[in-house]
Design a protein around this motif. Structure first.
Motif, short mmCIF file in Angstrom:
data_model
loop_
_atom_site.label_atom_id
_atom_site.label_comp_id
_atom_site.label_asym_id
_atom_site.label_seq_id
_atom_site.Cartn_x
_atom_site.Cartn_y
_atom_site.Cartn_z
N GLU B 286 6.09 -13.52 -29.14
CA GLU B 286 5.81 -14.19 -27.87
C GLU B 286 6.51 -13.37 -26.80
O GLU B 286 7.74 -13.21 -26.82
CB GLU B 286 6.39 -15.61 -27.93
N TRP B 287 5.73 -12.81 -25.92
CA TRP B 287 6.29 -11.91 -24.91
C TRP B 287 6.63 -12.67 -23.63
O TRP B 287 5.95 -13.63 -23.28
CB TRP B 287 5.30 -10.79 -24.56
N ASP B 288 7.64 -12.19 -22.97
CA ASP B 288 7.97 -12.69 -21.64
C ASP B 288 7.46 -11.66 -20.64
O ASP B 288 7.98 -10.55 -20.55
CB ASP B 288 9.50 -12.85 -21.54
N PHE B 289 6.43 -12.04 -19.91
CA PHE B 289 5.79 -11.10 -18.98
C PHE B 289 6.26 -11.28 -17.54
O PHE B 289 5.62 -10.77 -16.62
CB PHE B 289 4.26 -11.23 -19.06
N ALA B 290 7.36 -12.02 -17.36
CA ALA B 290 7.81 -12.32 -16.00
C ALA B 290 7.97 -11.05 -15.16
O ALA B 290 7.58 -11.02 -13.99
CB ALA B 290 9.11 -13.11 -16.04
N ALA B 291 8.52 -10.01 -15.77
CA ALA B 291 8.79 -8.79 -15.00
C ALA B 291 7.77 -7.70 -15.30
O ALA B 291 7.97 -6.54 -14.96
CB ALA B 291 10.20 -8.28 -15.32
N ALA B 292 6.69 -8.06 -15.93
CA ALA B 292 5.75 -7.03 -16.41
C ALA B 292 4.73 -6.64 -15.35
O ALA B 292 4.45 -7.39 -14.42
CB ALA B 292 5.04 -7.52 -17.66
N ALA B 293 4.16 -5.45 -15.55
CA ALA B 293 3.10 -4.97 -14.66
C ALA B 293 1.87 -5.86 -14.77
O ALA B 293 1.58 -6.40 -15.84
CB ALA B 293 2.73 -3.53 -15.05
N THR B 294 1.17 -6.01 -13.67
CA THR B 294 -0.03 -6.86 -13.67
C THR B 294 -1.25 -6.09 -13.15
O THR B 294 -2.28 -6.68 -12.87
CB THR B 294 0.18 -8.08 -12.76
N ASP B 295 -1.11 -4.78 -13.02
CA ASP B 295 -2.15 -3.98 -12.36
C ASP B 295 -3.51 -4.08 -13.04
O ASP B 295 -3.61 -4.19 -14.25
CB ASP B 295 -1.79 -2.49 -12.42
N SER B 296 -4.51 -3.92 -12.20
CA SER B 296 -5.84 -3.64 -12.70
C SER B 296 -6.35 -2.44 -11.91
O SER B 296 -6.25 -2.40 -10.68
CB SER B 296 -6.74 -4.86 -12.48
N TRP B 297 -6.88 -1.44 -12.61
CA TRP B 297 -7.35 -0.23 -11.91
C TRP B 297 -8.55 -0.58 -11.04
O TRP B 297 -8.70 -0.07 -9.94
CB TRP B 297 -7.68 0.87 -12.91
N GLU B 298 -9.37 -1.48 -11.51
CA GLU B 298 -10.54 -1.86 -10.73
C GLU B 298 -10.12 -2.39 -9.36
O GLU B 298 -10.69 -2.03 -8.33
CB GLU B 298 -11.30 -2.93 -11.49
N THR B 299 -9.09 -3.24 -9.35
CA THR B 299 -8.61 -3.80 -8.09
C THR B 299 -7.92 -2.73 -7.24
O THR B 299 -8.16 -2.63 -6.04
CB THR B 299 -7.61 -4.95 -8.37
N LEU B 300 -7.08 -1.92 -7.90
CA LEU B 300 -6.41 -0.84 -7.15
C LEU B 300 -7.46 0.06 -6.49
O LEU B 300 -7.33 0.44 -5.32
CB LEU B 300 -5.56 0.01 -8.09
N SER B 302 -10.69 -0.58 -5.70
CA SER B 302 -11.48 -1.14 -4.60
C SER B 302 -10.60 -1.42 -3.38
O SER B 302 -11.01 -1.15 -2.25
CB SER B 302 -12.25 -2.39 -5.05
N ASP B 303 -9.37 -1.91 -3.61
CA ASP B 303 -8.44 -2.05 -2.48
C ASP B 303 -8.21 -0.70 -1.82
O ASP B 303 -8.18 -0.57 -0.59
CB ASP B 303 -7.07 -2.57 -2.94
N GLY B 304 -8.00 0.30 -2.67
CA GLY B 304 -7.70 1.64 -2.17
C GLY B 304 -8.82 2.20 -1.32
O GLY B 304 -8.59 2.79 -0.26
N LEU B 305 -10.05 2.02 -1.78
CA LEU B 305 -11.18 2.55 -1.03
C LEU B 305 -11.28 1.86 0.33
O LEU B 305 -11.56 2.49 1.35
CB LEU B 305 -12.48 2.37 -1.81
N GLU B 306 -11.00 0.57 0.33
CA GLU B 306 -11.06 -0.16 1.60
C GLU B 306 -9.96 0.31 2.54
O GLU B 306 -10.20 0.61 3.70
CB GLU B 306 -10.92 -1.65 1.29
N ARG B 307 -8.75 0.43 1.98
CA ARG B 307 -7.62 0.86 2.82
C ARG B 307 -7.79 2.30 3.28
O ARG B 307 -7.37 2.65 4.39
CB ARG B 307 -6.30 0.73 2.04
N ALA B 308 -8.41 3.13 2.46
CA ALA B 308 -8.55 4.55 2.82
C ALA B 308 -9.37 4.71 4.10
O ALA B 308 -9.15 5.62 4.88
CB ALA B 308 -9.21 5.32 1.67
N GLY B 309 -10.31 3.80 4.31
CA GLY B 309 -11.14 3.87 5.50
C GLY B 309 -10.39 3.43 6.76
O GLY B 309 -10.84 3.67 7.88
N GLN B 310 -9.25 2.77 6.57
CA GLN B 310 -8.43 2.36 7.71
C GLN B 310 -7.37 3.44 7.97
O GLN B 310 -7.46 4.52 7.43
CB GLN B 310 -7.78 1.00 7.42
N SER B 311 -6.35 3.11 8.78
CA SER B 311 -5.35 4.16 8.99
C SER B 311 -4.07 3.83 8.25
O SER B 311 -3.84 2.70 7.83
CB SER B 311 -5.09 4.36 10.48
N GLY B 312 -3.25 4.83 8.06
CA GLY B 312 -2.02 4.68 7.31
C GLY B 312 -0.83 5.23 8.06
O GLY B 312 -0.93 5.61 9.23
#
Ligand code: FES
Ligand code: FES
Lengths: 166, 726
Positions: B286-300, B302-312
């Motif tokens: 039984e794992w404790d995922f409290a501090a674990a990564a939650t990333d999804s590449w699909e989300t990164l 699509s977020d990234g493509l949207e942000r890339a069109g804006q400024s940084g």
């Protein structure tokens, strides 16, 4: 309790109470102390664990010990006749095939099975026989050239004379 | 003085010597007893010449398949004028106070060793000449060394090195200023083809690798980490697992400085690896995922493509890119995307360790063995001098083994269990617990003036951050990233996306992805201007000069232009290609190496065949031509393998691709012929493990455009249905 016996590199081996489900790979490496056969993926994808079973190349990570019962197994340690290297091994050294070298035991076992059944393979024959062996360092072109060299091909399309760097 | 058995040459850092390395001799203890040469090899000896005329040279750096175990001793043997057949190479012990940094990384081994190794060989040769001169009572400058002997022409005398060893070992080494190094036209060995020193052992299956180590009473371990990075064990059925056949121990380890240190998990030790792996199937955690990564590449993505069109946030701002773009005759824009990657060296991570009381002995395939030893000491609560680290041959590095997480795990398991342990990661462990090449996104805008010259460059770079402040490891863009400093109006903006995925150096870090982006977009620009791409690149380089953004490591535009021009000649660039075929060109400078590559491809229905790649490189003089060409061919092929089919995607912080069935590395039928040419005018060699990789993928992507009109901006190409022609 199993009573599996087999021959490894010409020596009779009795597997005694070994788990018949144990893949031959681990039996060779951990029980017999023959680490030349390599673990790469464990699912039959990379060919690093290739050995000969009655002369045919098999992926030992996916071959339960029970399936090797009464078989003659040859590993990379048993490929040469004593200190007399095979033409393939010599060609591997002459063309400086290995980079890291980790895949090469499996490559040589696949290649030697190929030459045993097809002494003058074409590029396409070689590609077909070797496609199950991954090389993470991408030494493929030299492997192919070394197989041609061992087969005695003088004008292999892929040898150093063709202008391609190997 | 009866039996000086060998000259031993060592290198020491002399305090007060301006930080320079000097060569010094250690004379073996002389006494009544004759020791065998083997026992005379002190741990700090670089070079031993024996009375029989043979020599042993230590290879100091880790061998990961880049060839340094052969190339470094070649440098010593050249200056020593020792015939290669008489040289035995041994892997040096880990001792950085003697040998300097013993690291395989950043293509630095040859560059950093070139000078000291030549001096080591030349110093020994000077001593042997001196010994001959004294023996014959002739001036030393009349004594000529060559091919393992010293001769005196006037008197026709000659003595083999072995015969001179005893006298030479009693001499004081000449001061450094008097050491004469050979001129390049005197080289006999360097630049030739030498077969790797371990090749015979490799083809006969001798135990060379980390994973091959055997010890008495060795136990075999598997270690189960959380499926999402950063997870820890809450509960596990340890007692049940302990009763399974062959299992000798099982326990939970808490994390210590993960992910580069010890990740939390469950260790299972058994009499064979198989029994440990089989028991693992019965393990319930039984794992404790409290501090674990939650990333999804699909989300990164699509977020990234949207942000890339804006400024940084502005990262670099040379000239005025906004104005240049606004006033350009033509402006184009495009977005580029590349994924996370696993290193996947064919030898999975592993380590054999024996921690007993106050000592630890370790056999590890590590690119940074000294660092591994100190991390091991720390986790075991030992002093660094209580840890002995042995170098092994390494079944592929690619940057993965710059980290020593598997070393830390093995020593922690051995210490806790009180037995020697061989820890072997499964392939799934390896790909699910990597320090990945980071994925990234770029939105580019480029301007062309009325003559079709590049007038402005604007890149919004969207990358990942693990601390919320700066890019994750190797996920940043450094000053001087091509084509910065070549285009007057250049601006980079950066946006950071939070990510819990650990990242790290992957062959040619940064460059392996950025070369694809810059070379692809530059080709879009030259195509938009209807210009020849080779001329466009030469024009971009401008006049010959050294760009000086990082001390001593800036690109020399003259050398860059030379490789571009040479590859053009080599490939017959610009000739008309039949329908469905095309040429593509890319250039990159990384790790101080210059590479221009031209790919020729055939394209049909999204199927690609790379008919040939021409690679022209400048890394200074070539040491071992065989391995040098081999590295280039392998790097090109690696780049193309990655380009076509490789990515690690994540769902809830877990890698979705954890074995080769879903990570389809290139196989033999797709491996293209690569023709390599080196320009060798520059006097100082630099490394070759990395710089040939970055231009390969963009050269092919540009060729695909030439052949088919399809512009590919996202890797891997397989995502959009592309594949190798069969
Ligand atoms: S380990 Fe058997 S095929 Fe990979
Ligand atoms: S030589 Fe490294 S995997 Fe083939």
């Amino acid at each position: 309790m199993s009573n599996i016996s087999l021959s490894v590199n010409g020596k009779a081996v009795s597997a005694g109470n070994a788990d018949p489900e144990m893949p031959l790979l681990w039996y060779l490496r951990d029980v017999l102390g023959l680490p030349g056969t390599k673990f790469g993926c464990g699912i039959g994808q990379c060919g690093a664990c290739t050995v000969h079973l009655n002369g045919s190349p098999v992926k030992s990570c996916s071959l339960p010990l029970a399936a090797a019962a009464d078989a003659e197994i040859t590993t990379i340690e048993g490929l040469a006749e004593g200190s007399q290297l095979t033409a393939l091994q010599e060609a591997w050294i002459e063309l400086d095939v290995p980079q890291c070298g980790y895949c090469q035991a499996g490559q040589l076992m696949s290649a030697s099975a190929l030459l045993a059944s097809n002494p003058k393979p074409t590029d396409a024959d070689i590609d077909g026989a070797m496609a199950g062996n991954l090389c993470r360092c991408h030494t493929y072109r030299r492997i192919r050239a070394a197989i041609h060299r061992a087969a005695g091909a003088t004008n292999a399309a892929d040898d150093q004379s063709s202008g391609s760097s190997l | 003085m009866s039996a000086a058995n060998g000259i031993r040459l060592t290198r020491r850092q002399l305090l007060g010597a301006g930080g320079g390395l000097v060569v010094a001799f250690t004379i073996p203890a002389c006494g009544g007893e004759t020791k065998t040469p083997a026992t005379d090899l002190a741990s700090n000896a670089w070079l031993t010449i024996r009375p029989d005329g043979s020599a042993t040279i230590f290879a100091t750096h880790p061998e990961i398949g880049q060839g340094v175990k052969t190339a470094l001793p070649m440098i010593v043997a050249e200056e020593l004028d020792m015939p290669w057949e008489r040289v035995t190479v041994e892997q040096a012990p880990i001792d950085e106070s003697t040998f300097g940094r013993q690291v395989a990384g950043g293509s630095t081994s040859i560059r950093n060793s070139w000078e000291p190794l030549r001096r080591a060989g030349a110093t020994a040769r000077a001593l042997l000449r001196q010994a001959a001169a004294e023996t014959w009572s002739v001036p030393v400058n009349e004594c000529v060394a060559g091919n393992g002997q010293v001769s005196h022409q006037a008197t026709g005398q000659s003595l083999g090195y072995g015969e001179l060893v005893e006298r030479a070992s009693m001499l004081k080494p000449p001061p450094e200023s008097q050491i004469e190094l050979k001129a390049r036209d005197q080289y006999r060995l360097l630049g030739t083809r030498i077969s790797g020193v371990d090749n015979r052992a490799t083809v006969t299956g001798q135990p060379l690798f980390g994973i091959d180590q055997q010890l008495p009473n060795l136990r075999f371990a598997t270690y189960v980490r959380a499926p999402a990075t950063g997870g820890t064990v809450a509960r596990a059925n340890i007692d049940g697992v302990k009763t399974l056949p062959g299992v000798v121990d099982a326990f939970v380890l808490d994390p210590v400085q993960p992910p580069k240190g010890l990740r939390g998990g469950v260790a299972i030790l058994a009499e064979t690896t198989w029994q440990a792996l089989k028991a693992r199937r019965q393990l319930e955690v039984e794992w404790d995922f409290a501090a674990a990564a939650t990333d999804s590449w699909e989300t990164l993505r699509s977020d990234g493509l949207e942000r890339a069109g804006q400024s940084g946030e502005v990262l670099f701002d040379d000239g005025n890119a906004e104005r240049a773009l606004a006033s350009s005759a033509q402006q184009i824009s495009a977005s580029y995307v590349y994924p996370f990657l696993s290193h996947a060296p064919l030898e999975p991570q592993n380590c054999t360790a024996s921690v007993e009381g106050n000592t630890a002995e370790i056999w590890a395939p590590s690119q940074t063995p000294a660092r591994g030893a100190s991390m091991a000491a720390e986790v075991c609560g030992l002093n660094p001098d209580q840890v002995v680290m042995h170098q092994t041959r390494i079944g592929g590095g690619f940057g993965r083994r710059l980290y020593n997480d598997y070393v830390v795990e093995a020593v922690a398991i051995s210490q806790r269990a009180g037995v020697p342990v061989k820890l072997t990661w499964t392939r799934e462990d390896d790909m699910a617990n990597d320090l990945y090449r980071p994925g990234g996104l770029h939105h580019l805008k480029g301007g062309l003036d009325e003559k079709g010259r590049l007038s402005g460059w604007h890149n919004h770079f969207v990358t990942v951050t693990s601390d919320g402040e700066k890019p994750s490891s190797t996920a940043g863009m450094r000053l001087g990233t091509f084509p910065q400093h070549l285009v007057k109006n250049y601006r980079v903006e950066q946006t950071l996306l939070p990510s819990g995925i650990p990242t790290g150096a992957w062959r040619a870090p940064g460059s392996n992805a950025l070369a694809f982006v810059s070379n692809g977009f530059l080709h879009e620009l030259s195509s938009a201007a209807d210009r020849d791409h080779l001329e466009f690149l030469l024009e971009l380089m401008g006049r010959d000069r050294q760009l000086s953004w990082r001390r001593g490591s800036g690109m020399d535009t003259g050398r860059a232009k030379a490789v571009i021009e040479a590859v053009g000649k080599q490939s017959n660039w610009g000739r008309t290609m039949p329908a469905g075929q095309g040429q593509g060109l890319a250039f990159y400078y990384s790790h101080r190496g210059y590479f221009a590559e031209v790919a020729e491809v055939t394209v049909k229905d999204k199927q690609v065949r790379v008919d040939r790649v021409f690679a022209c490189g400048d890394v200074g003089p070539i040491i071992n031509r065989s391995m040098a060409e081999h590295q280039v061919v392998g790097s090109v092929s690696d780049g193309l393998s990655t380009m076509m089919g490789l990515e690690i995607t994540f769902t809830s912080g877990r890698a979705n691709e954890t074995n080769f069935d879903r990570y389809p590395m290139m196989r033999m039928p797709s491996a293209p012929p690569v023709e390599v040419v080196f320009l060798e005018d520059n006097p100082s060699p630099t490394g070759l493990g990395e710089p040939a990789l970055p231009p390969a993928a963009p050269a092919v992507v540009n060729a695909i455009f030439a052949a088919s009109g399809e512009r590919l901006r996202e890797l891997p190409l397989s995502k959009a249905g592309w594949g190798w022609m069969t």
